[in-house]
Design a protein around this motif. Structure first.
Motif, PDB file in Angstrom:
ATOM      1  N   LEU A 282       0.824  -1.203   0.000  1.00 55.06           N
ATOM      2  CA  LEU A 282       0.000   0.000   0.000  1.00 55.06           C
ATOM      3  C   LEU A 282       0.862   1.258   0.000  1.00 55.06           C
ATOM      4  CD1 LEU A 282      -2.756  -1.058   2.571  1.00 55.06           C
ATOM      5  CD2 LEU A 282      -3.087  -0.698   0.122  1.00 55.06           C
ATOM      6  N   ALA A 283       1.959   1.230   0.754  1.00 52.33           N
ATOM      7  CA  ALA A 283       2.869   2.374   0.758  1.00 52.33           C
ATOM      8  C   ALA A 283       3.466   2.587  -0.627  1.00 52.33           C
ATOM      9  CB  ALA A 283       3.969   2.164   1.796  1.00 52.33           C
ATOM     10  N   GLY A 284       3.777   1.484  -1.318  1.00 48.95           N
ATOM     11  CA  GLY A 284       4.270   1.598  -2.686  1.00 48.95           C
ATOM     12  C   GLY A 284       3.216   2.166  -3.617  1.00 48.95           C
ATOM     13  N   ALA A 285       1.971   1.713  -3.459  1.00 47.84           N
ATOM     14  CA  ALA A 285       0.871   2.221  -4.286  1.00 47.84           C
ATOM     15  C   ALA A 285       0.675   3.716  -4.055  1.00 47.84           C
ATOM     16  CB  ALA A 285      -0.414   1.460  -3.967  1.00 47.84           C
ATOM     17  N   GLU A 286       0.763   4.123  -2.797  1.00 47.22           N
ATOM     18  CA  GLU A 286       0.648   5.549  -2.486  1.00 47.22           C
ATOM     19  C   GLU A 286       1.736   6.358  -3.185  1.00 47.22           C
ATOM     20  OE1 GLU A 286      -1.363   6.099   1.894  1.00 47.22           O
ATOM     21  OE2 GLU A 286       0.815   5.998   1.771  1.00 47.22           O
ATOM     22  N   LEU A 287       2.961   5.861  -3.109  1.00 47.61           N
ATOM     23  CA  LEU A 287       4.067   6.601  -3.713  1.00 47.61           C
ATOM     24  C   LEU A 287       3.882   6.725  -5.220  1.00 47.61           C
ATOM     25  CD1 LEU A 287       6.690   8.089  -3.445  1.00 47.61           C
ATOM     26  CD2 LEU A 287       7.911   5.896  -3.389  1.00 47.61           C
ATOM     27  N   ILE A 288       3.414   5.668  -5.851  1.00 49.56           N
ATOM     28  CA  ILE A 288       3.163   5.714  -7.297  1.00 49.56           C
ATOM     29  C   ILE A 288       2.087   6.754  -7.618  1.00 49.56           C
ATOM     30  CG2 ILE A 288       2.187   4.394  -9.225  1.00 49.56           C
ATOM     31  CD1 ILE A 288       3.664   1.927  -8.040  1.00 49.56           C
ATOM     32  N   ASP A 289       1.043   6.812  -6.792  1.00 48.26           N
ATOM     33  CA  ASP A 289      -0.007   7.805  -7.020  1.00 48.26           C
ATOM     34  C   ASP A 289       0.500   9.221  -6.750  1.00 48.26           C
ATOM     35  OD1 ASP A 289      -1.948   6.104  -7.920  1.00 48.26           O
ATOM     36  OD2 ASP A 289      -3.002   5.930  -6.009  1.00 48.26           O
ATOM     37  N   LEU A 290       1.345   9.383  -5.742  1.00 45.01           N
ATOM     38  CA  LEU A 290       1.910  10.709  -5.460  1.00 45.01           C
ATOM     39  C   LEU A 290       2.771  11.186  -6.626  1.00 45.01           C
ATOM     40  CD1 LEU A 290       2.935  10.367  -1.689  1.00 45.01           C
ATOM     41  CD2 LEU A 290       1.015  11.669  -2.632  1.00 45.01           C
ATOM     42  N   ILE A 291       3.521  10.262  -7.205  1.00 47.10           N
ATOM     43  CA  ILE A 291       4.335  10.607  -8.373  1.00 47.10           C
ATOM     44  C   ILE A 291       3.430  11.009  -9.533  1.00 47.10           C
ATOM     45  CG2 ILE A 291       5.931   9.685 -10.109  1.00 47.10           C
ATOM     46  CD1 ILE A 291       7.022   7.845  -7.826  1.00 47.10           C
ATOM     47  N   GLY A 292       2.370  10.230  -9.746  1.00 46.03           N
ATOM     48  CA  GLY A 292       1.440  10.537 -10.827  1.00 46.03           C
ATOM     49  C   GLY A 292       0.732  11.861 -10.641  1.00 46.03           C
ATOM     50  N   ALA A 293       0.503  12.254  -9.375  1.00 48.97           N
ATOM     51  CA  ALA A 293      -0.181  13.512  -9.089  1.00 48.97           C
ATOM     52  C   ALA A 293       0.774  14.703  -9.074  1.00 48.97           C
ATOM     53  CB  ALA A 293      -0.897  13.409  -7.743  1.00 48.97           C
ATOM     54  N   GLY A 294       2.069  14.440  -9.213  1.00 50.97           N
ATOM     55  CA  GLY A 294       3.043  15.523  -9.167  1.00 50.97           C
ATOM     56  C   GLY A 294       3.439  15.934  -7.767  1.00 50.97           C
ATOM     57  N   ALA A 295       2.994  15.167  -6.757  1.00 50.27           N
ATOM     58  CA  ALA A 295       3.308  15.502  -5.372  1.00 50.27           C
ATOM     59  C   ALA A 295       4.629  14.900  -4.910  1.00 50.27           C
ATOM     60  CB  ALA A 295       2.183  15.019  -4.456  1.00 50.27           C
ATOM     61  N   ALA A 296       5.192  13.988  -5.693  1.00 45.48           N
ATOM     62  CA  ALA A 296       6.474  13.363  -5.361  1.00 45.48           C
ATOM     63  C   ALA A 296       7.187  13.018  -6.659  1.00 45.48           C
ATOM     64  CB  ALA A 296       6.274  12.113  -4.506  1.00 45.48           C
ATOM     65  N   ALA A 297       8.467  12.746  -6.526  1.00 48.63           N
ATOM     66  CA  ALA A 297       9.272  12.327  -7.676  1.00 48.63           C
ATOM     67  C   ALA A 297      10.326  11.357  -7.165  1.00 48.63           C
ATOM     68  CB  ALA A 297       9.929  13.532  -8.353  1.00 48.63           C
ATOM     69  N   VAL A 298      10.904  10.613  -8.090  1.00 52.31           N
ATOM     70  CA  VAL A 298      11.955   9.662  -7.742  1.00 52.31           C
ATOM     71  C   VAL A 298      13.212  10.028  -8.516  1.00 52.31           C
ATOM     72  CG1 VAL A 298      12.702   7.265  -8.016  1.00 52.31           C
ATOM     73  CG2 VAL A 298      10.441   7.754  -7.080  1.00 52.31           C
ATOM     74  N   ASP A 299      14.311  10.073  -7.804  1.00 51.94           N
ATOM     75  CA  ASP A 299      15.610  10.320  -8.422  1.00 51.94           C
ATOM     76  C   ASP A 299      16.519   9.170  -8.027  1.00 51.94           C
ATOM     77  OD1 ASP A 299      17.925  11.254  -9.550  1.00 51.94           O
ATOM     78  OD2 ASP A 299      18.200  12.947  -8.181  1.00 51.94           O
ATOM     79  N   GLY A 300      16.648   8.189  -8.921  1.00 52.20           N
ATOM     80  CA  GLY A 300      17.399   6.989  -8.569  1.00 52.20           C
ATOM     81  C   GLY A 300      16.659   6.228  -7.500  1.00 52.20           C
ATOM     82  N   GLU A 301      17.263   6.098  -6.301  1.00 52.46           N
ATOM     83  CA  GLU A 301      16.628   5.396  -5.190  1.00 52.46           C
ATOM     84  C   GLU A 301      15.967   6.362  -4.211  1.00 52.46           C
ATOM     85  OE1 GLU A 301      19.559   3.007  -3.303  1.00 52.46           O
ATOM     86  OE2 GLU A 301      19.556   1.479  -4.865  1.00 52.46           O
ATOM     87  N   LEU A 302      16.012   7.659  -4.493  1.00 54.56           N
ATOM     88  CA  LEU A 302      15.540   8.657  -3.540  1.00 54.56           C
ATOM     89  C   LEU A 302      14.138   9.154  -3.870  1.00 54.56           C
ATOM     90  CD1 LEU A 302      18.765  10.834  -3.128  1.00 54.56           C
ATOM     91  CD2 LEU A 302      17.980   8.946  -1.685  1.00 54.56           C
ATOM     92  N   VAL A 303      13.375   9.434  -2.813  1.00 54.74           N
ATOM     93  CA  VAL A 303      12.035  10.018  -2.950  1.00 54.74           C
ATOM     94  C   VAL A 303      12.158  11.521  -2.717  1.00 54.74           C
ATOM     95  CG1 VAL A 303       9.684  10.063  -2.070  1.00 54.74           C
ATOM     96  CG2 VAL A 303      10.963   7.915  -2.079  1.00 54.74           C
ATOM     97  N   LEU A 304      11.749  12.303  -3.703  1.00 56.39           N
ATOM     98  CA  LEU A 304      11.822  13.758  -3.614  1.00 56.39           C
ATOM     99  C   LEU A 304      10.413  14.340  -3.585  1.00 56.39           C
ATOM    100  CD1 LEU A 304      14.530  14.445  -6.364  1.00 56.39           C
ATOM    101  CD2 LEU A 304      14.880  13.926  -3.946  1.00 56.39           C
ATOM    102  N   PRO A 305      10.226  15.468  -2.899  1.00 53.10           N
ATOM    103  CA  PRO A 305       8.914  16.125  -2.949  1.00 53.10           C
ATOM    104  C   PRO A 305       8.687  16.711  -4.329  1.00 53.10           C
ATOM    105  CG  PRO A 305      10.496  17.502  -1.783  1.00 53.10           C
ATOM    106  CD  PRO A 305      11.183  16.190  -2.045  1.00 53.10           C
TER     107      PRO A 305
END
Length: 202
Positions: free
Chosen positions: A29-52
């Motif tokens: 579920l945490a992974g699903a949330e992160l994917i949705d946050l990325i899709g909504a523009g609320a988060a991004a991924v840079d390599g292994e890092l989670v960015l706002p």
């Protein structure tokens, strides 16, 4: 509905007699949330890092909580660290949220999912939407559900996530975290068996 809520409902529908472990589901579920946050523009991924991300306002109140928990200053979290931190108790949190929204109904003969309450997915548009997404073999939902062992009756072809590197990185981190959790369980089982043998004696 978010991917996390769709995943929760899908797991209940597809594994009614063999519930997924709460810890496993929480990580997914945490992974699903992160994917949705990325899709909504609320988060991004840079390599292994989670960015706002630039847009801090997802469309879902539970995702709002997830977005508020993003580490906004360096050093940023690794994806797997996010999964473990955000995932703590997340499955129970989603059950409560879905009950509050009327997506889960308490029934005397319903299935015991978490805790002591018998709940079952209610017949709502959201449940039908999750079922449609599942039946259409939507890659993200399929990948996360497959990681939990759902759909094991069918051939386990790798879901095609296309060229979406961020989603692929999150799904891979979920798989790694689930393997780590299983390794911890096995180690504890061996330790407990050894301890029991000591007390049992020759």
């Amino acid at each position: 509905m978010s991917t996390a809520k769709d995943l929760f409902i899908t797991v209940m529908d597809q594994r009614p007699d063999d519930p997924v472990g709460q810890g496993d589901l929480s990580l997914a579920l945490a992974g699903a949330e992160l994917i949705d946050l990325i899709g909504a523009g609320a988060a991004a991924v840079d390599g292994e890092l989670v960015l706002p991300g630039e847009d801090p306002k997802p469309y879902d109140r539970v995702l709002d909580e997830a977005a508020a928990g993003l580490v906004r200053e360096a050093p940023h979290e690794r994806i797997e660290d996010w999964l473990w931190r955000r995932g703590q108790g997340l499955a129970a949190g989603y059950q409560a949220a879905l009950e509050e929204d009327g997506e889960l109904a308490r029934e005397r003969g319903g299935r015991l999912f978490f805790g002591t309450k018998h709940v079952t997915p209610a017949d709502t548009p959201a449940r039908r939407s999750a079922a449609d997404r599942w039946n259409e073999r939507e890659p993200v939902l399929l990948a996360l559900a497959s990681a939990l062992g759902v759909d094991a009756a069918e051939p386990r072809n790798e879901p095609d996530l296309g060229a979406d590197e961020a989603t692929t990185a999150v799904v891979a981190a979920v798989l790694d975290a689930l393997m780590e959790l299983e390794a911890v369980r096995q180690r504890r089982s061996i330790e407990n068996a050894a301890f029991a043998n000591v007390w049992r004696g020759p």
